[in-house]
Design a protein around this motif. Structure first.
Motif, mmCIF file in Angstrom:
data_model
loop_
_atom_site.group_PDB
_atom_site.id
_atom_site.type_symbol
_atom_site.label_atom_id
_atom_site.label_comp_id
_atom_site.label_asym_id
_atom_site.label_seq_id
_atom_site.Cartn_x
_atom_site.Cartn_y
_atom_site.Cartn_z
ATOM 1 N N TYR A 113 0.853 -1.188 0.000
ATOM 2 C CA TYR A 113 0.000 0.000 0.000
ATOM 3 C C TYR A 113 0.887 1.235 0.000
ATOM 4 C CZ TYR A 113 -3.209 -3.557 1.743
ATOM 5 O OH TYR A 113 -3.946 -4.703 1.900
ATOM 6 N N PHE A 125 1.265 5.209 1.166
ATOM 7 C CA PHE A 125 0.760 6.184 2.123
ATOM 8 C C PHE A 125 1.601 7.447 2.072
ATOM 9 C CE2 PHE A 125 -0.878 2.289 3.958
ATOM 10 C CZ PHE A 125 -2.137 2.663 4.371
ATOM 11 N N MET A 128 -2.685 4.586 12.253
ATOM 12 C CA MET A 128 -3.406 5.145 11.106
ATOM 13 C C MET A 128 -3.336 4.189 9.917
ATOM 14 S SD MET A 128 -2.852 6.867 7.943
ATOM 15 C CE MET A 128 -1.151 7.352 8.041
ATOM 16 N N SER A 140 -5.489 1.012 10.551
ATOM 17 C CA SER A 140 -6.910 1.347 10.442
ATOM 18 C C SER A 140 -7.318 1.530 8.978
ATOM 19 C CB SER A 140 -7.195 2.613 11.242
ATOM 20 O OG SER A 140 -8.520 3.017 11.077
ATOM 21 N N SER A 141 -6.500 2.229 8.215
ATOM 22 C CA SER A 141 -6.803 2.478 6.798
ATOM 23 C C SER A 141 -6.830 1.185 5.990
ATOM 24 C CB SER A 141 -5.767 3.429 6.193
ATOM 25 O OG SER A 141 -5.848 4.697 6.774
ATOM 26 N N GLU A 164 -9.942 -0.852 6.891
ATOM 27 C CA GLU A 164 -11.128 -0.261 6.261
ATOM 28 C C GLU A 164 -11.139 -0.536 4.761
ATOM 29 O OE1 GLU A 164 -13.044 4.147 5.495
ATOM 30 O OE2 GLU A 164 -11.886 3.812 7.313
ATOM 31 N N PHE A 165 -10.011 -0.386 4.108
ATOM 32 C CA PHE A 165 -9.914 -0.594 2.661
ATOM 33 C C PHE A 165 -10.211 -2.043 2.281
ATOM 34 C CE2 PHE A 165 -7.389 -1.765 -1.097
ATOM 35 C CZ PHE A 165 -7.907 -0.869 -2.029
#
Length: 84
Positions: free
Chosen positions: A17, A19, A33, A36-37, A40-41
């Motif tokens: 990923y 960021f 962060m 969590s991202s 959620e993704f």
């Protein structure tokens, strides 16, 4: 303060990923962060509820302590991190 782009690899799901984070951000805050991202993704908890994951730097070949900032340890744009 400046934004840096980092690549984060997660061996648990074999994905990477991208960021953007503040280079003065503490690793512990960025880790929360990022986790969590990604959760959620992906739509599910990739980390299986684990809070005690470690952040490793590919370039520095080792763990990064939670209390350090990216700037202080030398993480710059283009750096690759692994969360295990």
């Amino acid at each position: 303060m400046s934004k840096i782009s980092i690549e984060v690899r997660i061996p648990g799901n074999a994905k990477s990923y991208e960021f953007q984070v503040d280079d003065r951000m503490k690793v512990v805050a960025a880790k929360k962060m990022i986790m969590s991202s990604i959760t959620e993704f992906e739509g599910y908890d990739v980390f299986n509820g684990k809070e005690d994951v470690a952040v490793c730097s590919v370039e520095l070949e080792g763990l990064i302590e939670d209390g350090e900032s990216f700037h202080k340890v030398g993480i710059t744009s283009g750096s690759r991190l692994v969360i295990v």
